[in-house]
Scaffold this motif. Structure first.
Motif, PDB file in Angstrom:
ATOM      1  N   ARG A  44      46.996  73.581 122.576  1.00  0.00           N
ATOM      2  CA  ARG A  44      46.921  72.070 123.423  1.00  0.00           C
ATOM      3  C   ARG A  44      47.909  72.325 124.692  1.00  0.00           C
ATOM      4  N   ASN A  45      49.005  73.087 124.624  1.00  0.00           N
ATOM      5  CA  ASN A  45      49.803  73.385 125.565  1.00  0.00           C
ATOM      6  C   ASN A  45      49.249  74.110 126.581  1.00  0.00           C
ATOM      7  N   VAL A  46      48.607  75.073 126.488  1.00  0.00           N
ATOM      8  CA  VAL A  46      47.908  75.868 127.478  1.00  0.00           C
ATOM      9  C   VAL A  46      46.993  75.107 128.449  1.00  0.00           C
TER      10      VAL A  46
ATOM     11  N   THR B  41      51.683  92.434 119.570  1.00  0.00           N
ATOM     12  CA  THR B  41      51.365  91.322 120.156  1.00  0.00           C
ATOM     13  C   THR B  41      50.100  90.445 119.595  1.00  0.00           C
ATOM     14  N   SER B  42      50.401  89.269 119.213  1.00  0.00           N
ATOM     15  CA  SER B  42      49.329  88.487 118.663  1.00  0.00           C
ATOM     16  C   SER B  42      48.574  87.679 119.590  1.00  0.00           C
ATOM     17  N   MET B  43      47.205  87.545 119.693  1.00  0.00           N
ATOM     18  CA  MET B  43      46.526  86.771 120.514  1.00  0.00           C
ATOM     19  C   MET B  43      45.450  86.010 120.116  1.00  0.00           C
ATOM     20  N   TYR B  44      44.936  84.830 120.611  1.00  0.00           N
ATOM     21  CA  TYR B  44      43.885  84.098 120.099  1.00  0.00           C
ATOM     22  C   TYR B  44      42.989  84.035 121.176  1.00  0.00           C
ATOM     23  N   PRO B  45      41.577  83.856 120.886  1.00  0.00           N
ATOM     24  CA  PRO B  45      40.730  83.566 121.865  1.00  0.00           C
ATOM     25  C   PRO B  45      40.354  82.132 122.066  1.00  0.00           C
ATOM     26  N   LEU B  46      40.164  81.707 123.433  1.00  0.00           N
ATOM     27  CA  LEU B  46      39.815  80.397 123.649  1.00  0.00           C
ATOM     28  C   LEU B  46      38.255  80.612 124.128  1.00  0.00           C
ATOM     29  N   ILE B  47      37.259  79.919 123.730  1.00  0.00           N
ATOM     30  CA  ILE B  47      36.086  80.011 124.333  1.00  0.00           C
ATOM     31  C   ILE B  47      35.770  78.777 124.740  1.00  0.00           C
ATOM     32  N   PHE B  48      35.018  78.864 126.364  1.00  0.00           N
ATOM     33  CA  PHE B  48      34.650  77.561 126.887  1.00  0.00           C
ATOM     34  C   PHE B  48      33.380  77.658 127.633  1.00  0.00           C
ATOM     35  N   HIS B  49      33.017  76.474 127.893  1.00  0.00           N
ATOM     36  CA  HIS B  49      31.550  76.211 128.603  1.00  0.00           C
ATOM     37  C   HIS B  49      31.566  75.257 129.618  1.00  0.00           C
ATOM     38  N   GLY B  50      30.541  75.157 130.479  1.00  0.00           N
ATOM     39  CA  GLY B  50      30.611  74.266 131.558  1.00  0.00           C
ATOM     40  C   GLY B  50      31.055  74.683 132.751  1.00  0.00           C
ATOM     41  N   ASP B  51      32.190  74.223 133.167  1.00  0.00           N
ATOM     42  CA  ASP B  51      32.712  74.710 134.272  1.00  0.00           C
ATOM     43  C   ASP B  51      33.538  75.870 134.050  1.00  0.00           C
ATOM     44  N   VAL B  52      32.814  76.971 133.934  1.00  0.00           N
ATOM     45  CA  VAL B  52      33.466  78.310 133.628  1.00  0.00           C
ATOM     46  C   VAL B  52      34.756  78.538 134.333  1.00  0.00           C
ATOM     47  N   ALA B  53      34.567  78.734 135.683  1.00  0.00           N
ATOM     48  CA  ALA B  53      35.572  79.009 136.637  1.00  0.00           C
ATOM     49  C   ALA B  53      36.616  77.889 136.745  1.00  0.00           C
ATOM     50  N   GLY B  54      36.383  76.773 136.234  1.00  0.00           N
ATOM     51  CA  GLY B  54      37.418  75.763 136.127  1.00  0.00           C
ATOM     52  C   GLY B  54      38.346  76.082 134.983  1.00  0.00           C
ATOM     53  N   TRP B  55      37.722  76.442 133.944  1.00  0.00           N
ATOM     54  CA  TRP B  55      38.477  76.939 132.535  1.00  0.00           C
ATOM     55  C   TRP B  55      39.089  78.118 132.769  1.00  0.00           C
ATOM     56  N   GLN B  56      38.428  78.915 133.324  1.00  0.00           N
ATOM     57  CA  GLN B  56      39.378  80.029 133.624  1.00  0.00           C
ATOM     58  C   GLN B  56      40.502  79.951 134.115  1.00  0.00           C
ATOM     59  N   ARG B  57      40.470  79.369 135.267  1.00  0.00           N
ATOM     60  CA  ARG B  57      41.527  78.951 136.173  1.00  0.00           C
ATOM     61  C   ARG B  57      42.587  78.005 135.261  1.00  0.00           C
ATOM     62  N   GLN B  58      42.153  77.079 134.496  1.00  0.00           N
ATOM     63  CA  GLN B  58      42.982  76.180 133.816  1.00  0.00           C
ATOM     64  C   GLN B  58      43.682  76.862 132.612  1.00  0.00           C
ATOM     65  N   ILE B  59      43.145  77.685 131.970  1.00  0.00           N
ATOM     66  CA  ILE B  59      43.704  78.535 130.872  1.00  0.00           C
ATOM     67  C   ILE B  59      44.706  79.510 131.470  1.00  0.00           C
ATOM     68  N   GLU B  60      44.364  80.269 132.504  1.00  0.00           N
ATOM     69  CA  GLU B  60      45.044  81.470 133.035  1.00  0.00           C
ATOM     70  C   GLU B  60      46.406  80.773 133.781  1.00  0.00           C
TER      71      GLU B  60
ATOM     72  N   GLY C 133      47.514  77.804 133.117  1.00  0.00           N
ATOM     73  CA  GLY C 133      48.445  77.090 131.882  1.00  0.00           C
ATOM     74  C   GLY C 133      49.167  77.989 131.105  1.00  0.00           C
ATOM     75  N   ALA C 134      48.666  79.336 130.725  1.00  0.00           N
ATOM     76  CA  ALA C 134      49.305  80.310 130.048  1.00  0.00           C
ATOM     77  C   ALA C 134      50.461  81.123 130.978  1.00  0.00           C
ATOM     78  N   HIS C 135      50.260  81.176 132.370  1.00  0.00           N
ATOM     79  CA  HIS C 135      51.176  81.905 133.209  1.00  0.00           C
ATOM     80  C   HIS C 135      52.527  80.724 133.435  1.00  0.00           C
ATOM     81  N   ALA C 136      52.100  79.335 133.333  1.00  0.00           N
ATOM     82  CA  ALA C 136      53.308  78.478 133.489  1.00  0.00           C
ATOM     83  C   ALA C 136      54.018  78.565 131.910  1.00  0.00           C
ATOM     84  N   LEU C 137      53.476  78.962 131.107  1.00  0.00           N
ATOM     85  CA  LEU C 137      54.305  78.819 129.772  1.00  0.00           C
ATOM     86  C   LEU C 137      54.686  80.215 129.542  1.00  0.00           C
ATOM     87  N   GLY C 138      54.538  81.295 130.343  1.00  0.00           N
ATOM     88  CA  GLY C 138      55.165  82.348 130.116  1.00  0.00           C
ATOM     89  C   GLY C 138      54.273  83.138 129.147  1.00  0.00           C
TER      90      GLY C 138
END
Length: 109
Positions: free
Chosen positions: A47-49, A76-95, A97-102
């Motif tokens: 939700r935060n990302v 290091t633990s990681m979880y996957p986010l899977i997206f569809h539709g505006d792929v480029a937009g979701w890539q940027r949104q997730i990247e 958001g994650a960067h802003a949260l460190g």
């Protein structure tokens, strides 16, 4: 005698092994792995990302938190986010958001 999960669900065999998200042909661009600390719940981080960048960068589609956790040899633990539709937009949104949260991000499985 206890029922099998298939009998309880009323359907055929339940898939017991699944491929790692992002490893199937054509899927890599639609998956991002986000690192998290083991004391945090992936659902909260999800939700935060996905909501950190506001206004949203996406114009359509959706994103889901895949039900698995990948633990790297360095713990290091990681979880996957899977997206569809505006792929480029979701890539940027997730990247972003994650960067802003460190949090770390991996774009390939």
């Amino acid at each position: 005698m206890p029922k099998s999960i298939e009998e309880i669900l009323g359907r055929g065999p339940v898939q017991k092994e699944r491929p790692i998200p992002g490893t199937l042909l054509g899927e890599a661009d639609m998956v991002r792995y986000v690192s998290f600390y083991s004391k945090e719940l992936p659902a909260k981080i999800f939700r935060n990302v996905t909501r950190k960048v506001n206004p949203p960068l996406v114009t359509g589609g959706g994103v889901v938190l895949e039900g698995c956790i990948i633990t790297l040899p360095d713990t290091t633990s990681m979880y996957p986010l899977i997206f569809h539709g505006d792929v480029a937009g979701w890539q940027r949104q997730i990247e972003e958001g994650a960067h802003a949260l460190g949090l770390g991000i991996v774009d390939k499985a």
